[in-house]
Scaffold this active site. Structure first.
Site, mmCIF file in Angstrom:
data_model
loop_
_atom_site.group_PDB
_atom_site.id
_atom_site.type_symbol
_atom_site.label_atom_id
_atom_site.label_comp_id
_atom_site.label_asym_id
_atom_site.label_seq_id
_atom_site.Cartn_x
_atom_site.Cartn_y
_atom_site.Cartn_z
ATOM 1 N N GLU A 163 -17.200 59.546 -11.553
ATOM 2 C CA GLU A 163 -17.069 59.876 -9.963
ATOM 3 C C GLU A 163 -16.303 59.094 -9.164
ATOM 4 O OE1 GLU A 163 -21.268 60.366 -8.256
ATOM 5 O OE2 GLU A 163 -20.263 59.915 -6.217
ATOM 6 N N ARG A 182 -13.875 56.356 -0.781
ATOM 7 C CA ARG A 182 -14.046 55.433 0.305
ATOM 8 C C ARG A 182 -12.865 54.267 0.317
ATOM 9 N NH1 ARG A 182 -19.949 53.492 -2.402
ATOM 10 N NH2 ARG A 182 -20.528 55.633 -2.945
ATOM 11 N N LYS A 199 -28.118 65.259 -6.361
ATOM 12 C CA LYS A 199 -28.157 63.752 -6.279
ATOM 13 C C LYS A 199 -29.093 63.311 -5.315
ATOM 14 C CE LYS A 199 -25.183 60.147 -4.629
ATOM 15 N NZ LYS A 199 -23.838 59.407 -4.859
ATOM 16 N N THR A 237 -18.615 60.850 -2.565
ATOM 17 C CA THR A 237 -18.902 60.408 -1.216
ATOM 18 C C THR A 237 -18.067 61.193 -0.374
ATOM 19 O OG1 THR A 237 -18.566 57.793 -2.011
ATOM 20 C CG2 THR A 237 -18.711 58.229 0.469
HETATM 21 C C1 3PG Z 1 -23.207 56.047 -4.665
HETATM 22 O O1 3PG Z 1 -22.287 56.465 -3.755
HETATM 23 O O2 3PG Z 1 -23.570 56.991 -5.613
HETATM 24 C C2 3PG Z 1 -23.654 54.542 -4.663
HETATM 25 O O3 3PG Z 1 -23.167 53.884 -3.847
HETATM 26 C C3 3PG Z 1 -23.618 54.290 -6.025
HETATM 27 O O4 3PG Z 1 -24.598 53.029 -5.896
HETATM 28 P P1 3PG Z 1 -24.669 51.789 -6.731
HETATM 29 O O5 3PG Z 1 -23.322 51.024 -6.287
HETATM 30 O O6 3PG Z 1 -25.949 51.208 -6.218
HETATM 31 O O7 3PG Z 1 -24.896 51.999 -8.268
#
Ligand code: 3PG
Length: 208
Positions: A41, A45, A129, A69
């Site tokens: 994924e 960002r 999710k 995102t």
């Molecule tokens: C996401 O967008 O799924 C999260 O920011 C991932 O979370 P993590 O960095 O705490 O694993």
């Protein structure tokens, strides 16, 4: 075509990746595959993200390429055009979910409360999710919603580590977990793809 529900069964862990340099995209995807992780994924960002998606789509077709995102209808369309195989949203507004459905791609929409999950279920969307997982109640939340929401399955993401992942994966309503720990910024900055392969191998061996 994979469905949203099938996305949950691709891998015990979905690596959530933030890339500042599109040149790293292809070696990173290959390192994940060598470690036994066949899904990624890539988050929208960074400015480099769209080019990174295009490169993986063109050069590493063996990996199932998700774009995460996704927070606006425009990003949903951009991700589809760049070559995404599935989409992930951190939360779910009606406008965003309409746009994601319009792409025709399978997707995992974000939900953090029972009402958000129910709203998605009303639209026939049952693979979600759970984000931000740790901050929203973590394993206890998922245990609590198992009985009242038996048709829903989740990919919890947010604050999960290699240590806590097994506790989530042991739950019947969890298909996989998402996490950024497989692709640490320090390893990416150093081009240390052996380290990423090693972290991927450990994640791929987590049992569900
Ligand atoms: C996401 O967008 O799924 C999260 O920011 C991932 O979370 P993590 O960095 O705490 O694993």
């Amino acid at each position: 075509m994979t469905t949203g529900a099938e996305l949950l069964d691709l891998s015990p862990v979905v690596p959530v990746v933030v890339l500042d340099d599109a040149d790293l995209a292809v070696p990173l995807a290959r390192a994940l595959l060598r470690g036994g992780i066949k899904v990624i994924e890539l988050t929208l960002r960074t400015a480099a993200a769209p080019a990174a998606v295009e490169r993986i789509a063109a050069e590493v077709p063996e990996i199932v390429l998700g774009v995460g995102t996704v927070t606006t209808p425009e990003q949903a369309e951009l991700a589809r055009k760049a070559g995404a195989s599935f989409l992930v949203t951190p939360g779910s507004t009606d406008r965003l979910i309409d746009a994601v459905l319009d792409t025709g791609l399978p997707f995992l929409p974000g939900a953090a409360t029972v009402s958000e999950a129910l709203r998605l279920a009303e639209r026939g969307i049952t693979a979600l999710k759970f984000f931000p997982a740790e901050a929203s109640g973590g394993v206890d939340f998922l245990k609590s919603v198992g009985a009242p929401l038996p048709s829903l399955r989740f990919c919890p993401t947010g604050g999960i580590t290699v240590e806590s992942a097994s506790r989530y994966l042991a739950l019947p309503n969890v298909g996989c977990v998402g996490g950024s720990w497989l692709t640490p910024a320090s390893a990416l900055a150093a081009g240390d793809f052996d380290r990423i392969e090693e972290l991927a191998r450990a994640a791929a061996q987590l049992s569900r």
